[in-house]
Scaffold this motif. Structure first.
Motif, mmCIF file in Angstrom:
data_model
loop_
_atom_site.group_PDB
_atom_site.id
_atom_site.type_symbol
_atom_site.label_atom_id
_atom_site.label_comp_id
_atom_site.label_asym_id
_atom_site.label_seq_id
_atom_site.Cartn_x
_atom_site.Cartn_y
_atom_site.Cartn_z
ATOM 1 N N SER A 129 0.842 -1.202 0.000
ATOM 2 C CA SER A 129 0.000 0.000 0.000
ATOM 3 C C SER A 129 0.878 1.254 0.000
ATOM 4 C CB SER A 129 -0.879 0.009 1.260
ATOM 5 O OG SER A 129 -1.537 1.243 1.414
ATOM 6 N N ALA A 130 0.399 2.317 -0.652
ATOM 7 C CA ALA A 130 0.999 3.644 -0.469
ATOM 8 C C ALA A 130 0.016 4.363 0.443
ATOM 9 C CB ALA A 130 1.145 4.356 -1.794
ATOM 10 N N THR A 131 0.323 4.401 1.736
ATOM 11 C CA THR A 131 -0.632 4.909 2.726
ATOM 12 C C THR A 131 -0.327 6.356 3.085
ATOM 13 O OG1 THR A 131 -0.893 2.693 3.654
ATOM 14 C CG2 THR A 131 -1.487 4.530 5.095
ATOM 15 N N GLY A 132 -1.383 7.169 3.216
ATOM 16 C CA GLY A 132 -1.211 8.555 3.658
ATOM 17 C C GLY A 132 -1.857 8.735 5.018
ATOM 18 N N LEU A 133 -1.292 9.643 5.828
ATOM 19 C CA LEU A 133 -1.941 9.918 7.115
ATOM 20 C C LEU A 133 -1.830 11.384 7.478
ATOM 21 C CD1 LEU A 133 0.207 10.367 9.702
ATOM 22 C CD2 LEU A 133 0.450 7.919 9.487
ATOM 23 N N ILE A 150 2.534 0.974 12.549
ATOM 24 C CA ILE A 150 1.459 0.008 12.249
ATOM 25 C C ILE A 150 1.284 -0.116 10.735
ATOM 26 C CG2 ILE A 150 -1.039 -0.451 12.401
ATOM 27 C CD1 ILE A 150 -1.036 1.128 15.054
ATOM 28 N N PHE A 151 1.171 1.041 10.065
ATOM 29 C CA PHE A 151 0.839 0.998 8.637
ATOM 30 C C PHE A 151 2.045 0.704 7.750
ATOM 31 C CE2 PHE A 151 -2.954 2.619 10.519
ATOM 32 C CZ PHE A 151 -3.951 2.048 9.737
ATOM 33 N N SER A 152 3.254 0.784 8.319
ATOM 34 C CA SER A 152 4.421 0.401 7.504
ATOM 35 C C SER A 152 4.502 -1.120 7.387
ATOM 36 C CB SER A 152 5.713 0.989 8.063
ATOM 37 O OG SER A 152 5.976 0.418 9.315
ATOM 38 N N VAL A 157 4.432 4.667 4.075
ATOM 39 C CA VAL A 157 3.528 5.612 4.743
ATOM 40 C C VAL A 157 4.070 7.033 4.554
ATOM 41 C CG1 VAL A 157 2.398 6.231 6.915
ATOM 42 C CG2 VAL A 157 3.109 3.876 6.540
ATOM 43 N N ALA A 158 3.193 7.950 4.165
ATOM 44 C CA ALA A 158 3.610 9.350 4.012
ATOM 45 C C ALA A 158 2.645 10.243 4.774
ATOM 46 C CB ALA A 158 3.602 9.732 2.537
#
Ligand SMILES: NC(=O)c1ccc[n+]([C@@H]2O[C@H](COP(=O)([O-])OP(=O)(O)OC[C@H]3O[C@@H](n4cnc5c(N)ncnc54)[C@H](OP(=O)(O)O)[C@@H]3O)[C@@H](O)[C@H]2O)c1
Length: 270
Positions: A129-133, A150-152, A157-158
């Protein structure tokens, strides 16, 4: 530290599996799951050695971090009756609901509740996933780092400024489908020309993967790379100009704008 999930569908399954099975960064005994029917939570818990809870309240009571993994329209139905449970435990709240802003979410929790809004994509299922937060002002750097960790487990994660979150949800979310569509169309064209579909799709996906790596690793912009592939009077320039004549770039911009408009509309709906 314990992590609770309300909802155990597609995305939560990908996250929990990434945390426990994929990267082995977390132990199942620290994860608490629930879902509407509880059946899906039970199944996921069995696969990962996690705990099942009968209700969201039970999840909250056991968790230092609570991840809201239900559909965006379900939030308004379940959060009002969970207010007391959140007030008693004061966990860090993480929402993965598409289009729901930090401001919208904060209305359901006690004042000063730390809330992180996260947007993963379905490639989380294979850790890609390429996750944004983005986070509200009550989230500490340490808490933000915790969510990044968690999301890595499901990809990169960016941190994205919330004013650009809708833009991110097109680039990081919907464009996954655009990429699938591009690959399918190309593979079908190869089938039309006589190649078996499976082989055509495999080669197309590998070419897209290689091209993505080239952009990320070479630091070059796409156009100089396109120029390198287009020999004068050659074959590739024929295809590139045919795509342009067919409105390829303009259609992508239209698709981008359509997703952006819908994302904003969902965000405004209470
Ligand atoms: N799928 C994606 O690609 C993606 C990408 C980015 C963000 N998201 C976000 O992730 C969230 C979940 O999406 P999804 O695709 O994983 O949806 P999903 O597969 O439909 O899962 C939704 C889950 O919510 C549970 N649920 C529904 N009502 C509930 C209630 N009252 N109490 C407790 N649990 C309840 C369901 O329980 P049952 O299993 O018992 O029905 C199900 O496990 C959404 O907010 C979405 O915007 C999804």
């Amino acid at each position: 530290m314990n992590f609770g999930f309300i909802g155990a569908g597609n995305m939560v399954s990908a996250i929990v599996k990434g945390m426990i099975l994929g990267t082995q960064s977390y132990e199942g005994k620290h994860i608490f799951l629930t879902s509407k029917s509880v059946t899906s939570a039970k199944k996921l818990a069995e696969q990962c050695g996690a705990n099942v809870c009968k209700t969201p309240k039970e999840v909250i009571a056991n968790s230092d971090v609570v991840i809201l993994g239900v559909k965006p329209n379900v939030l308004a139905a379940i959060l009002p009756e969970l207010q007391q449970a959140f007030a008693q435990k004061s966990p860090l709240v993480v929402s993965i609901a598409a289009g729901k802003t930090l401001d919208y979410l904060s209305g359901f929790f006690p004042e000063k509740t730390p809330i992180v809004r996260v947007m993963p994509n379905i490639n989380a299922k294979i850790g890609a996933s390429a996750t944004g937060l983005c986070a509200n002002e009550f989230v500490s750097e340490k808490q933000k780092q915790l969510v990044q960790e968690i999301f890595s487990t499901i990809g990169t994660v960016a941190e994205i400024d919330e004013s650009q979150f809708s833009i991110f949800s097109v680039i990081g979310g919907a464009s996954v489908a655009f990429a699938y569509l591009y690959m399918d169309a190309l593979a079908r064209a190869a089938v039309k020309a006589g190649m078996p579909k499976k082989q055509a799709l495999q080669l197309t996906a590998e070419t897209v993967l290689g091209s993505a790596k080239m952009i990320l690793k070479s630091g070059e912009a796409p156009w100089p790379l396109i120029d390198q592939v287009c020999s004068p009077g050659g074959t590739t320039i024929e295809g590139v100009t045919a795509l342009q004549a067919g409105g390829f770039e303009a259609t992508l911009v239209k698709a981008f704008d359509a997703v952006l408009a819908k994302d904003k509309a969902i965000g405004e709906k209470k």
